[in-house]
Design a protein around this motif. Structure first.
Motif, short mmCIF file in Angstrom:
data_model
loop_
_atom_site.label_atom_id
_atom_site.label_comp_id
_atom_site.label_asym_id
_atom_site.label_seq_id
_atom_site.Cartn_x
_atom_site.Cartn_y
_atom_site.Cartn_z
N ILE A 219 36.88 44.48 43.84
CA ILE A 219 38.01 45.39 44.10
C ILE A 219 39.20 44.99 43.24
CG2 ILE A 219 39.69 46.10 45.85
CD1 ILE A 219 37.40 45.79 47.94
N ALA A 220 39.52 43.70 43.21
CA ALA A 220 40.65 43.22 42.42
C ALA A 220 40.39 43.39 40.93
CB ALA A 220 40.94 41.76 42.74
N ALA A 221 39.19 43.06 40.47
CA ALA A 221 38.87 43.20 39.05
C ALA A 221 38.98 44.66 38.61
CB ALA A 221 37.47 42.66 38.77
N ASP A 222 38.44 45.57 39.41
CA ASP A 222 38.50 46.99 39.06
C ASP A 222 39.94 47.49 38.99
OD1 ASP A 222 35.73 47.08 38.94
OD2 ASP A 222 35.51 47.95 40.95
N LEU A 223 40.77 47.07 39.94
CA LEU A 223 42.17 47.50 39.95
C LEU A 223 42.91 46.96 38.74
CD1 LEU A 223 44.55 48.87 41.41
CD2 LEU A 223 45.00 46.65 42.47
N MET A 224 42.68 45.70 38.40
CA MET A 224 43.37 45.11 37.25
C MET A 224 42.98 45.83 35.96
SD MET A 224 43.07 41.11 38.31
CE MET A 224 44.47 40.44 37.40
N LEU A 225 41.70 46.08 35.79
CA LEU A 225 41.23 46.74 34.57
C LEU A 225 41.67 48.20 34.52
CD1 LEU A 225 37.77 45.01 34.41
CD2 LEU A 225 39.66 44.72 32.79
N ALA A 226 41.72 48.86 35.67
CA ALA A 226 42.20 50.24 35.71
C ALA A 226 43.66 50.31 35.25
CB ALA A 226 42.06 50.82 37.11
N ALA A 227 44.47 49.38 35.71
CA ALA A 227 45.88 49.37 35.30
C ALA A 227 46.01 49.12 33.79
CB ALA A 227 46.66 48.32 36.08
N LEU A 228 45.23 48.17 33.27
CA LEU A 228 45.29 47.90 31.84
C LEU A 228 44.88 49.13 31.02
CD1 LEU A 228 43.88 44.27 31.51
CD2 LEU A 228 46.26 45.03 31.30
N VAL B 43 35.65 38.83 37.70
CA VAL B 43 35.04 38.53 39.00
C VAL B 43 34.58 37.07 39.04
CG1 VAL B 43 33.08 39.02 40.52
CG2 VAL B 43 34.40 40.91 39.54
N ALA B 44 34.01 36.57 37.95
CA ALA B 44 33.57 35.17 37.91
C ALA B 44 34.74 34.22 38.11
CB ALA B 44 32.86 34.87 36.59
N ARG B 45 35.87 34.51 37.48
CA ARG B 45 37.05 33.65 37.67
C ARG B 45 37.54 33.71 39.11
NH1 ARG B 45 39.74 32.49 32.51
NH2 ARG B 45 38.06 32.71 31.01
N LEU B 46 37.59 34.91 39.67
CA LEU B 46 38.03 35.05 41.06
C LEU B 46 37.08 34.32 42.02
CD1 LEU B 46 39.11 38.80 40.97
CD2 LEU B 46 40.63 36.80 41.21
N ARG C 285 51.53 45.61 44.67
CA ARG C 285 50.78 46.18 45.78
C ARG C 285 49.88 45.09 46.36
NH1 ARG C 285 45.77 50.11 44.47
NH2 ARG C 285 45.27 49.49 46.57
N THR C 286 49.53 45.25 47.61
CA THR C 286 48.59 44.35 48.26
C THR C 286 47.26 45.08 48.36
OG1 THR C 286 50.35 43.27 49.51
CG2 THR C 286 48.11 43.05 50.38
N ILE C 287 46.20 44.37 48.01
CA ILE C 287 44.87 44.96 48.14
C ILE C 287 44.07 44.17 49.17
CG2 ILE C 287 44.77 46.02 45.87
CD1 ILE C 287 43.16 43.64 44.91
N PHE C 288 43.30 44.88 49.94
CA PHE C 288 42.48 44.26 50.97
C PHE C 288 41.08 44.05 50.41
CE2 PHE C 288 45.96 46.35 53.04
CZ PHE C 288 46.45 45.33 53.85
N LEU C 289 40.58 42.83 50.51
CA LEU C 289 39.29 42.46 49.94
C LEU C 289 38.18 42.42 50.97
CD1 LEU C 289 40.54 39.50 47.72
CD2 LEU C 289 40.17 41.88 47.03
N GLY C 290 38.53 42.31 52.24
CA GLY C 290 37.52 42.18 53.28
C GLY C 290 37.16 40.73 53.53
N ASP C 291 36.22 40.54 54.46
CA ASP C 291 35.78 39.19 54.82
C ASP C 291 34.27 39.22 55.03
OD1 ASP C 291 35.67 36.56 55.59
OD2 ASP C 291 36.56 36.88 57.57
#
Length: 177
Positions: free
Chosen positions: A139-148, A44-47, A127-133
């Motif tokens: 959301i992205a960090a959780d998805l990446m770690l879940a896949a790993l 998340v910090a990198r993102l 896949r495309t993930i929606f992050l909101g505004d």
């Protein structure tokens, strides 16, 4: 009164000297939750740094790749899409690696359950993930770690490597892996 102050000083010193418990040692966490907790903050910090450094109108070099350290073909990569309200993510299929690596059927099924699709067996899952505004980068960090963890066999103490050309700088205080 003096004894109470002295006891408070001793207690404060003892608590501050104690190392925080590792995520694996926290009661009630599943192994998957421990893995996510161990690495989520750093991703998340990198993102956040990538998002802040812009330009948000383009996606050039605004990506992060997270891989299992000792298994480089086991990775997930996400790139911000224009204006940072979504990210395009890819999970390794083995299509771009050595011929010895082939993602097994169970791992492929797990990626599909995480809503990744593979249009062609010669490409990665995406896949495309929606992050909101404003974007919710967790959301992205959780998805990446879940896949790993779910598809590539990470364990609570697995070391990861993070590549993020625009995401450098100070960490978030978690152990660097």
């Amino acid at each position: 009164m003096r004894r109470i102050r002295m006891a408070a000083v001793i207690m404060t010193t003892a608590l501050s000297a104690a190392a925080p418990a590792s995520p694996q040692a926290r009661p009630g966490l599943s192994p998957r939750e421990a893995f996510v907790l161990q690495h989520r903050c750093e991703i998340v910090a990198r993102l956040e740094r990538i998002h802040r450094r812009g330009p948000v109108e383009t996606s050039r070099d605004r990506f992060v790749v997270v891989a299992l350290r000792d298994r480089p073909m086991h990775y997930v990569q996400c790139i911000f899409q224009p204006f940072d309200t979504e990210m395009l993510c890819e999970a390794s299929s083995g299509a771009y690696g050595s011929p010895a690596f082939e993602l097994d059927a169970q791992s492929q099924a797990v990626l599909r359950a995480l809503h990744y699709v593979q249009e062609d067996p010669r490409t990665n899952f995406s896949r495309t993930i929606f992050l909101g505004d404003p974007p919710n980068l967790g959301i992205a960090a959780d998805l990446m770690l879940a896949a790993l963890y779910d598809a590539y066999g990470a364990e609570p103490d697995s070391a990861i490597s993070i590549t993020a050309p625009r995401g450098g700088g100070a960490g978030c205080g978690t152990p660097t892996s």
